[in-house]
Design a protein around this motif. Structure first.
Motif, PDB file in Angstrom:
ATOM      1  N   VAL A 361       0.858  -1.186   0.000  1.00  0.00           N
ATOM      2  CA  VAL A 361       0.000   0.000   0.000  1.00  0.00           C
ATOM      3  C   VAL A 361       0.897   1.240   0.000  1.00  0.00           C
ATOM      4  O   VAL A 361       1.886   1.307   0.738  1.00  0.00           O
ATOM      5  CB  VAL A 361      -0.925   0.002   1.229  1.00  0.00           C
ATOM      6  CG1 VAL A 361      -1.683   1.317   1.342  1.00  0.00           C
ATOM      7  CG2 VAL A 361      -1.887  -1.178   1.157  1.00  0.00           C
ATOM      8  N   ILE A 362       0.569   2.205  -0.846  1.00  0.00           N
ATOM      9  CA  ILE A 362       1.346   3.443  -0.904  1.00  0.00           C
ATOM     10  C   ILE A 362       0.836   4.394   0.172  1.00  0.00           C
ATOM     11  O   ILE A 362      -0.339   4.773   0.178  1.00  0.00           O
ATOM     12  CB  ILE A 362       1.223   4.105  -2.297  1.00  0.00           C
ATOM     13  CG1 ILE A 362       1.602   3.120  -3.404  1.00  0.00           C
ATOM     14  CG2 ILE A 362       2.080   5.355  -2.362  1.00  0.00           C
ATOM     15  CD1 ILE A 362       3.013   2.598  -3.316  1.00  0.00           C
ATOM     16  N   GLY A 363       1.715   4.758   1.101  1.00  0.00           N
ATOM     17  CA  GLY A 363       1.294   5.608   2.209  1.00  0.00           C
ATOM     18  C   GLY A 363       0.428   4.819   3.181  1.00  0.00           C
ATOM     19  O   GLY A 363       0.651   3.639   3.443  1.00  0.00           O
ATOM     20  N   GLN A 364      -0.610   5.467   3.708  1.00  0.00           N
ATOM     21  CA  GLN A 364      -1.468   4.841   4.710  1.00  0.00           C
ATOM     22  C   GLN A 364      -2.845   4.458   4.168  1.00  0.00           C
ATOM     23  O   GLN A 364      -3.664   3.915   4.895  1.00  0.00           O
ATOM     24  CB  GLN A 364      -1.663   5.816   5.893  1.00  0.00           C
ATOM     25  CG  GLN A 364      -0.370   6.244   6.557  1.00  0.00           C
ATOM     26  CD  GLN A 364       0.374   5.057   7.157  1.00  0.00           C
ATOM     27  OE1 GLN A 364      -0.223   4.191   7.787  1.00  0.00           O
ATOM     28  NE2 GLN A 364       1.688   5.024   6.947  1.00  0.00           N
ATOM     29  N   GLU A 366      -5.229   2.365   1.743  1.00  0.00           N
ATOM     30  CA  GLU A 366      -5.351   1.189   0.872  1.00  0.00           C
ATOM     31  C   GLU A 366      -6.099   1.525  -0.408  1.00  0.00           C
ATOM     32  O   GLU A 366      -5.802   0.973  -1.468  1.00  0.00           O
ATOM     33  CB  GLU A 366      -6.096   0.086   1.628  1.00  0.00           C
ATOM     34  CG  GLU A 366      -6.270  -1.191   0.856  1.00  0.00           C
ATOM     35  CD  GLU A 366      -7.005  -2.239   1.671  1.00  0.00           C
ATOM     36  OE1 GLU A 366      -7.473  -3.217   1.069  1.00  0.00           O
ATOM     37  OE2 GLU A 366      -7.115  -2.071   2.912  1.00  0.00           O
ATOM     38  N   PHE A 367      -7.068   2.424  -0.348  1.00  0.00           N
ATOM     39  CA  PHE A 367      -7.881   2.728  -1.516  1.00  0.00           C
ATOM     40  C   PHE A 367      -7.493   4.055  -2.160  1.00  0.00           C
ATOM     41  O   PHE A 367      -8.279   4.649  -2.895  1.00  0.00           O
ATOM     42  CB  PHE A 367      -9.367   2.737  -1.147  1.00  0.00           C
ATOM     43  CG  PHE A 367      -9.894   1.382  -0.786  1.00  0.00           C
ATOM     44  CD1 PHE A 367     -10.056   0.417  -1.765  1.00  0.00           C
ATOM     45  CD2 PHE A 367     -10.185   1.051   0.526  1.00  0.00           C
ATOM     46  CE1 PHE A 367     -10.534  -0.848  -1.442  1.00  0.00           C
ATOM     47  CE2 PHE A 367     -10.665  -0.205   0.856  1.00  0.00           C
ATOM     48  CZ  PHE A 367     -10.835  -1.159  -0.129  1.00  0.00           C
ATOM     49  N   SER A 368      -6.283   4.523  -1.910  1.00  0.00           N
ATOM     50  CA  SER A 368      -5.847   5.761  -2.544  1.00  0.00           C
ATOM     51  C   SER A 368      -5.585   5.521  -4.025  1.00  0.00           C
ATOM     52  O   SER A 368      -5.272   4.407  -4.460  1.00  0.00           O
ATOM     53  CB  SER A 368      -4.573   6.284  -1.879  1.00  0.00           C
ATOM     54  OG  SER A 368      -3.478   5.416  -2.151  1.00  0.00           O
ATOM     55  N   ALA A 369      -5.704   6.586  -4.816  1.00  0.00           N
ATOM     56  CA  ALA A 369      -5.467   6.483  -6.261  1.00  0.00           C
ATOM     57  C   ALA A 369      -4.039   6.033  -6.540  1.00  0.00           C
ATOM     58  O   ALA A 369      -3.783   5.266  -7.481  1.00  0.00           O
ATOM     59  CB  ALA A 369      -5.747   7.833  -6.919  1.00  0.00           C
ATOM     60  N   GLU A 370      -3.101   6.485  -5.710  1.00  0.00           N
ATOM     61  CA  GLU A 370      -1.696   6.121  -5.929  1.00  0.00           C
ATOM     62  C   GLU A 370      -1.473   4.622  -5.730  1.00  0.00           C
ATOM     63  O   GLU A 370      -0.708   3.988  -6.468  1.00  0.00           O
ATOM     64  CB  GLU A 370      -0.790   6.910  -4.971  1.00  0.00           C
ATOM     65  CG  GLU A 370      -0.795   8.402  -5.169  1.00  0.00           C
ATOM     66  CD  GLU A 370      -1.960   9.092  -4.471  1.00  0.00           C
ATOM     67  OE1 GLU A 370      -2.077  10.313  -4.593  1.00  0.00           O
ATOM     68  OE2 GLU A 370      -2.752   8.392  -3.807  1.00  0.00           O
ATOM     69  N   THR A 371      -2.148   4.054  -4.735  1.00  0.00           N
ATOM     70  CA  THR A 371      -1.985   2.623  -4.469  1.00  0.00           C
ATOM     71  C   THR A 371      -2.472   1.785  -5.647  1.00  0.00           C
ATOM     72  O   THR A 371      -1.792   0.862  -6.102  1.00  0.00           O
ATOM     73  CB  THR A 371      -2.755   2.238  -3.191  1.00  0.00           C
ATOM     74  OG1 THR A 371      -2.151   2.890  -2.068  1.00  0.00           O
ATOM     75  CG2 THR A 371      -2.732   0.737  -2.967  1.00  0.00           C
ATOM     76  N   TRP A 372      -3.645   2.124  -6.156  1.00  0.00           N
ATOM     77  CA  TRP A 372      -4.190   1.344  -7.269  1.00  0.00           C
ATOM     78  C   TRP A 372      -3.399   1.565  -8.545  1.00  0.00           C
ATOM     79  O   TRP A 372      -3.184   0.632  -9.329  1.00  0.00           O
ATOM     80  CB  TRP A 372      -5.665   1.691  -7.482  1.00  0.00           C
ATOM     81  CG  TRP A 372      -6.518   1.170  -6.374  1.00  0.00           C
ATOM     82  CD1 TRP A 372      -7.097   1.885  -5.379  1.00  0.00           C
ATOM     83  CD2 TRP A 372      -6.850  -0.204  -6.123  1.00  0.00           C
ATOM     84  NE1 TRP A 372      -7.771   1.058  -4.520  1.00  0.00           N
ATOM     85  CE2 TRP A 372      -7.652  -0.228  -4.952  1.00  0.00           C
ATOM     86  CE3 TRP A 372      -6.555  -1.395  -6.761  1.00  0.00           C
ATOM     87  CZ2 TRP A 372      -8.158  -1.402  -4.415  1.00  0.00           C
ATOM     88  CZ3 TRP A 372      -7.070  -2.576  -6.240  1.00  0.00           C
ATOM     89  CH2 TRP A 372      -7.844  -2.575  -5.086  1.00  0.00           C
ATOM     90  N   TYR A 374      -0.256   2.125  -8.756  1.00  0.00           N
ATOM     91  CA  TYR A 374       0.973   1.329  -8.650  1.00  0.00           C
ATOM     92  C   TYR A 374       0.715  -0.120  -9.079  1.00  0.00           C
ATOM     93  O   TYR A 374       1.498  -0.708  -9.827  1.00  0.00           O
ATOM     94  CB  TYR A 374       1.485   1.376  -7.209  1.00  0.00           C
ATOM     95  CG  TYR A 374       2.771   0.611  -6.994  1.00  0.00           C
ATOM     96  CD1 TYR A 374       3.975   1.083  -7.513  1.00  0.00           C
ATOM     97  CD2 TYR A 374       2.782  -0.580  -6.272  1.00  0.00           C
ATOM     98  CE1 TYR A 374       5.153   0.388  -7.316  1.00  0.00           C
ATOM     99  CE2 TYR A 374       3.957  -1.284  -6.073  1.00  0.00           C
ATOM    100  CZ  TYR A 374       5.139  -0.798  -6.603  1.00  0.00           C
ATOM    101  OH  TYR A 374       6.300  -1.499  -6.412  1.00  0.00           O
ATOM    102  N   CYS A 375      -0.392  -0.673  -8.629  1.00  0.00           N
ATOM    103  CA  CYS A 375      -0.731  -2.047  -9.020  1.00  0.00           C
ATOM    104  C   CYS A 375      -0.987  -2.144 -10.519  1.00  0.00           C
ATOM    105  O   CYS A 375      -0.568  -3.102 -11.184  1.00  0.00           O
ATOM    106  CB  CYS A 375      -1.958  -2.529  -8.251  1.00  0.00           C
ATOM    107  SG  CYS A 375      -1.720  -2.653  -6.465  1.00  0.00           S
ATOM    108  N   GLN A 376      -1.687  -1.151 -11.072  1.00  0.00           N
ATOM    109  CA  GLN A 376      -1.992  -1.163 -12.502  1.00  0.00           C
ATOM    110  C   GLN A 376      -0.726  -1.040 -13.344  1.00  0.00           C
ATOM    111  O   GLN A 376      -0.615  -1.662 -14.408  1.00  0.00           O
ATOM    112  CB  GLN A 376      -2.976  -0.042 -12.818  1.00  0.00           C
ATOM    113  CG  GLN A 376      -4.366  -0.279 -12.232  1.00  0.00           C
ATOM    114  CD  GLN A 376      -5.237   0.958 -12.292  1.00  0.00           C
ATOM    115  OE1 GLN A 376      -4.785   2.077 -12.064  1.00  0.00           O
ATOM    116  NE2 GLN A 376      -6.519   0.767 -12.593  1.00  0.00           N
TER     117      GLN A 376
END
Length: 599
Positions: A361-364, A366-372, A374-376
């Motif tokens: 997870v990017i930062g704190q 889980e559902f932040s745009a940055e986290t998703w 990164y996965c994409q």
């Protein structure tokens, strides 16, 4: 009596004056009714590219915000116009009211308490009319408050006990309020239409969707996701009936390979979408999943959340007998893991292998745009093509499509819902027109041509006007047989295959021979496999070809013989074709080599 055809009568009423004359609190306007009626019509009624079994107008009818006299007269015409060997479906979305004991009335635009018998539509009259007509099967769906009261009416349950006339009543709630939300519209209608459009409720081995299974699926989803609303749909079936409402035909695969092993789906509901557009989006997502499974292509997605665009794509994929692998690229968070486990249960297909890739997870959040995102981005590195549908403009989907284009990954953008996919289509409209696929990318039923579209876009990197004389063939010794087949295909077309180690020039350094032969070739054909990936000689040939590609524009054709990932970062940006069999390679040669010009 067997069912020969199906008719639908759907009524929606968003606003009613009921209660005003008595000084009661005005019933709220139901903003989602119009969209709900369009959802129902889209999934139940037969149309080009759809799967509904109900015959279109004039056999089926839809009425929105209409008075009681018109609705009653139209309903009688509907019933009289259907033959007895029909499944007759009555569907209501709006407000309901109970008069006396269990007398459920459907409220229309002119319904008033002081004229209740003439301005409302009694559910008992609807059921009695359907039953007395003697249809092979009938069903009543009530998405309104107090809908469950109809199942307590002794007169209605008496009709239901007649096993000779199979009948079904589905009510949005057992008692009290039904619910409409800004996100879903009417809860029962939203989940019921999703069940039908995605095929999520379809039993294994069936090629049709029945209304009872769809209702049970909707019932379970509402119980799981909206328990706090206490609005549990009720289902009452009497007699033996199939109640088929939609077909689930297998997609029609091309007889030849699409030359693509895996595809990443990028999509989202369009900005400010209407209920009808939302339903079109779900139907298209489901069709994309089915088409990929039918054609042996692996699906790559990132979001197992039920409200995501990836979800109906996965359901469509798993509904097909020949489905193989879904790869999921996900953030390693508690909520995502719960959603993933729920998705596994929902797919209900042991044949489908789920391959998991978990990322931090990017930062704190889980559902932040940055986290998703990164996965994409990780998923984009591992796929052969991208399919785009909808997607918010200026968001992560726009960025991912741009990155795919920059890396040479074929992008298939379905433009009929606009969004980032529509923008991608417009950027390359000339290319799609030249390839003869622009029209299909702009049509809703163009999704059914997905294999052709993938094949055409995979072909785009080859310039038929370029002259080709010599083709350097780079392969591991273990893959010699398929490389020789390729060489024979080249020779048949007047092209010259060149191998680095054949013929062997005794007394000369092999590396020098390889570099010399590669330098005089017009094209380098790389046969990537697990054997190629661990061969030092093959790596040198690939590195030399990539240098010429960067410095001199040498063309490289990269063929994948198995599922081994391409590890060289520059090679991952090359045009790539998945040819997992000799038959697929012959097909590629026939499709591509015949377009080239020999010197």
């Amino acid at each position: 009596m067997s069912v020969k055809h199906t008719g639908l009568f759907v009524v929606g009423c968003s606003n009613t004056p009921w209660g005003k004359e008595q000084g009661e609190k005005e019933l709220p306007k139901l903003a989602g009714v119009r969209d709900d009626v369009e959802k129902i019509w889209n999934v139940f009624v037969s149309r080009k590219g759809g799967r509904g079994l109900a015959a279109p107008e004039p056999t089926s009818y839809k009425w929105i915000d209409t008075g009681s006299s018109v609705v009653k007269q139209a309903f009688q015409s509907f019933v009289n116009g259907l033959d007895r060997d029909a499944l007759a479906i009555f569907y209501f979305v709006g407000h309901g009211a109970v008069l006396g004991a269990c007398d459920l009335r459907l409220l229309l635009t002119n319904s008033q308490e002081n004229e209740q018998n003439t301005t409302t539509l009694p559910v008992l009259d609807v059921v009695r009319t359907l039953k007395n007509r003697g249809f092979a099967e009938w069903a009543v769906v009530l998405d309104c408050c107090w809908a469950g009261e109809a199942l307590r009416d002794p007169a209605i349950t008496g009709f239901q006990q007649d096993n000779q006339i199979p009948g079904l009543i589905i009510s949005a709630t057992g008692t009290g309020n039904a619910w409409e939300t800004p996100q879903h519209g009417g809860l029962l209608t939203d989940y019921l239409t999703k069940a039908i459009s995605t095929g999520a409720c379809m039993a294994q081995g069936k090629d049709f969707i029945d209304l009872v299974s769809a209702a049970r699926w909707a019932q379970e989803q509402i119980k799981r996701s909206h328990a706090e609303l206490n609005a549990q749909p009720q289902i009452h079936l009497q007699g033996s009936a199939e109640l088929r409402v939609a077909k689930m035909p297998p997609a029609q695969p091309l007889q030849s390979s699409t030359f693509v092993e895996s595809v990443l789906f990028i999509g989202g509901s369009p900005d400010k979408a209407t209920g009808g557009q939302e339903q079109q989006f779900i139907i298209a997502c489901n069709a994309i999943g089915r088409q990929l499974a039918e054609n042996g292509i692996k699906l790559c997605i990132c979001n197992p959340w039920p409200e995501s665009a990836d979800y109906p794509v996965a359901l469509g994929y798993a509904s097909i007998q020949s489905a193989t692998i879904i790869r999921l690229f996900m953030p390693d968070g508690d909520n995502t893991r719960k959603n993933f486990e729920a998705l596994k249960r929902e797919l209900d297909n042991e044949r489908v292998k789920l391959v998991e890739f978990w990322y931090p997870v990017i930062g704190q959040k889980e559902f932040s745009a940055e986290t998703w995102l990164y996965c994409q981005l990780q998923a984009l590195e591992r796929v052969d093509a991208v399919i785009a549908l909808g997607g918010a403009t200026g968001g992560s989907s726009s960025l991912l499509i741009r990155l795919a284009e920059a890396r040479g990954v074929p992008v298939i953008p379905f433009a009929f819902l606009g969004g980032s996919a529509g923008e991608a289509f417009l950027r390359h409209k000339d290319l799609y027109t030249r390839l003869g696929v622009a029209q299909e990318l702009n049509r809703r039923n163009g999704v059914e041509s997905l294999p052709k579209l993938i094949r055409s876009l995979a072909r785009a990197p080859i310039d038929p006007s370029a002259r080709v004389g010599k083709v350097f063939v780079s392969r591991a010794i273990e893959d010699a047989s398929i490389a020789k087949l390729f060489a024979s295909q080249l020779i048949e077309r007047g092209l010259v295959p060149v191998f680095g180690d054949e013929p062997n020039e005794h007394g000369k350094d092999l590396q020098a021979v390889i570099h010399e032969r590669l330098r005089h070739a017009d094209v380098c054909a790389i046969f990537w496999s697990r054997h190629f990936a661990v061969s030092p000689y093959c790596y040198d040939e690939l590195a030399s070809a990539l240098r010429r590609h960067r410095n001199e524009g040498m063309r490289i054709w990269l063929f994948k013989l198995d599922e081994t990932p391409v590890v060289h970062p520059d090679a991952r940006r090359l045009p790539l074709w998945s040819t997992l069999s000799e038959e697929a390679l012959r097909d590629w040669c026939q499709d591509w080599l015949d377009t080239l010009r020999a010197p």
